[in-house]
Design a protein around this motif. Structure first.
Motif, PDB file in Angstrom:
ATOM      1  N   LYS A 187       0.811  -1.223   0.000  1.00 26.45           N
ATOM      2  CA  LYS A 187       0.000   0.000   0.000  1.00 26.45           C
ATOM      3  C   LYS A 187       0.845   1.274   0.000  1.00 26.45           C
ATOM      4  O   LYS A 187       0.597   2.191  -0.795  1.00 26.45           O
ATOM      5  CB  LYS A 187      -0.941  -0.020   1.210  1.00 26.45           C
ATOM      6  N   GLU A 188       1.841   1.342   0.883  1.00 24.01           N
ATOM      7  CA  GLU A 188       2.639   2.564   0.992  1.00 24.01           C
ATOM      8  C   GLU A 188       3.463   2.810  -0.268  1.00 24.01           C
ATOM      9  O   GLU A 188       3.520   3.928  -0.785  1.00 24.01           O
ATOM     10  CB  GLU A 188       3.564   2.471   2.213  1.00 24.01           C
ATOM     11  N   LEU A 189       4.098   1.751  -0.775  1.00 22.07           N
ATOM     12  CA  LEU A 189       4.887   1.874  -2.003  1.00 22.07           C
ATOM     13  C   LEU A 189       3.990   2.239  -3.186  1.00 22.07           C
ATOM     14  O   LEU A 189       4.369   3.045  -4.040  1.00 22.07           O
ATOM     15  CB  LEU A 189       5.624   0.567  -2.282  1.00 22.07           C
ATOM     16  N   ALA A 190       2.795   1.669  -3.210  1.00 22.85           N
ATOM     17  CA  ALA A 190       1.852   1.956  -4.296  1.00 22.85           C
ATOM     18  C   ALA A 190       1.484   3.441  -4.317  1.00 22.85           C
ATOM     19  O   ALA A 190       1.433   4.062  -5.388  1.00 22.85           O
ATOM     20  CB  ALA A 190       0.600   1.104  -4.129  1.00 22.85           C
ATOM     21  N   ALA A 191       1.248   4.017  -3.145  1.00 24.09           N
ATOM     22  CA  ALA A 191       0.877   5.437  -3.074  1.00 24.09           C
ATOM     23  C   ALA A 191       2.036   6.330  -3.517  1.00 24.09           C
ATOM     24  O   ALA A 191       1.837   7.316  -4.234  1.00 24.09           O
ATOM     25  CB  ALA A 191       0.458   5.786  -1.647  1.00 24.09           C
ATOM     26  N   GLU A 192       3.256   5.992  -3.105  1.00 17.86           N
ATOM     27  CA  GLU A 192       4.420   6.789  -3.482  1.00 17.86           C
ATOM     28  C   GLU A 192       4.654   6.725  -4.989  1.00 17.86           C
ATOM     29  O   GLU A 192       4.970   7.738  -5.626  1.00 17.86           O
ATOM     30  CB  GLU A 192       5.658   6.300  -2.727  1.00 17.86           C
ATOM     31  N   ALA A 193       4.503   5.541  -5.567  1.00 17.22           N
ATOM     32  CA  ALA A 193       4.668   5.397  -7.017  1.00 17.22           C
ATOM     33  C   ALA A 193       3.553   6.118  -7.766  1.00 17.22           C
ATOM     34  O   ALA A 193       3.789   6.733  -8.811  1.00 17.22           O
ATOM     35  CB  ALA A 193       4.692   3.915  -7.394  1.00 17.22           C
ATOM     36  N   PHE A 194       2.340   6.058  -7.232  1.00 19.22           N
ATOM     37  CA  PHE A 194       1.183   6.714  -7.862  1.00 19.22           C
ATOM     38  C   PHE A 194       1.434   8.216  -8.012  1.00 19.22           C
ATOM     39  O   PHE A 194       1.097   8.809  -9.041  1.00 19.22           O
ATOM     40  CB  PHE A 194      -0.063   6.465  -7.019  1.00 19.22           C
ATOM     41  N   ALA A 195       2.028   8.836  -6.986  1.00 20.28           N
ATOM     42  CA  ALA A 195       2.288  10.275  -7.021  1.00 20.28           C
ATOM     43  C   ALA A 195       3.306  10.647  -8.094  1.00 20.28           C
ATOM     44  O   ALA A 195       3.326  11.790  -8.560  1.00 20.28           O
ATOM     45  CB  ALA A 195       2.784  10.749  -5.649  1.00 20.28           C
TER      46      ALA A 195
END
Length: 323
Positions: A52-60
């Motif tokens: 979840k955390e990595l996904a949000a950082e990559a999404f940005a």
């Protein structure tokens, strides 16, 4: 075989467990680059493999088109989880680039207090410091001890964009000084923040031009610059990564102007031929008019040119002034 090719190969072979292990160890910026190379129909599937955390950082870090594809594919719960992990300024940047229908869905999934903060930032002029600031910073009181300051940093810092520089405010949120984590670490636990803080603070106003603020960060080598309102109340900070984005946008705009193209918000290679034509036509018309005037000037001096043929060597230079 590079990482992108390896990831695409694992995807085509449907080796999702190996793909998950490969992607989860990557830097968010590199990961965003790989996701942008994925087929659009496979993007949501690959994205859901990420923590979840990595996904949000990559999404940005992803391109707006890929972000929109993912948002359309997300369930409401998934969208809410991503928004909860994003820093506020990143969420605002995404909202500014999305179609109205997508924006409405994003705002529906944000918490009321976050939605209020997003709307406040969106109300600032596009080129102002207020439009690029984040309100996620650590604030301290000058009566605190170093030990109390560390306790506050630990309890609130997990949701802040940066914790290295902490800002000291009074009860009315007016900026009084700043202190770095380095200074806190090197001070006794019983030391008072008011005694060790820096009182001479360089700050920007919410209405300052964002390019000037970015240049200030570059000039003073700051990691973040506080942003205050007209009453000198601290309302946010501009971080170095956002300043770099501003400088990159301004440099791109300058290059487009030099190439006689009206600046556009899209990358050149992703802009359609029709849009490029629309952006360039006004400049071409202007250059045509100026070239016409240059031709008239040359025509007025035909007799002088006939008498001194060597003057014709300057004609290319005169024509260049007309574009």
């Amino acid at each position: 075989m590079n990482m992108t090719e390896k990831a695409l190969a694992l995807l085509s072979e449907k080796k999702f467990s190996q793909l998950k292990e490969l992607l989860r160890e990557m830097n968010p910026v590199d990961l965003a680059g790989i996701l942008e190379e994925m087929p659009l129909e496979s993007l949501p599937l690959v994205y859901r493999l990420l923590p979840k955390e990595l996904a949000a950082e990559a999404f940005a870090e992803m391109d707006n088109d890929q972000q929109e594809v993912l948002i359309q594919a997300f369930s409401d719960k998934e969208l809410q989880e991503i928004l909860d992990e994003l820093y506020l300024d990143d969420a605002v940047d995404i909202i500014e680039e999305m179609p109205a229908s997508v924006v409405k869905r994003i705002l529906r999934q944000t918490k009321p207090e976050v939605r209020k903060k997003i709307n406040e930032i969106l109300h600032y002029p596009e080129d102002s410091a207020g439009s690029i600031m984040t309100i996620e910073y650590v604030d301290l009181k000058k009566a605190m001890t170093v030990e109390e300051a560390f306790h506050r940093i630990r309890s609130t810092g997990v949701d802040k964009e940066t914790i290295y520089t902490c800002y000291v405010t009074d009860s009315d949120r007016k900026l009084e000084g700043l202190v770095t984590v380095k200074e806190l670490l090197l001070s006794p636990k019983t030391a008072i923040i008011g005694d060790i803080m820096q009182t001479h603070v360089i700050a920007a106003s919410t209405m300052d031009d964002k390019e000037e603020v970015a240049n200030q960060l570059q000039k003073y080598d700051f990691l973040a610059l506080p942003v205050v309102d007209q009453e000198y109340r601290l309302v946010g900070i501009v971080t170095f990564d956002d300043a770099m984005d501003v400088l990159q946008e301004e440099n791109t705009e300058d290059i487009e102007m030099m190439a006689a193209i009206t600046p556009t918000g899209k990358p050149y290679l992703k802009t359609s031929t029709i849009d490029l034509w629309k952006k360039r036509v006004p400049w071409l018309l202007l250059l045509m008019v100026s070239a016409t005037f240059t031709g008239k000037i040359i025509q007025a001096y035909e007799s002088a040119l006939a008498a001194q043929v060597v003057l014709t060597a300057f004609i290319p230079m005169l024509m260049d002034t007309g574009g």
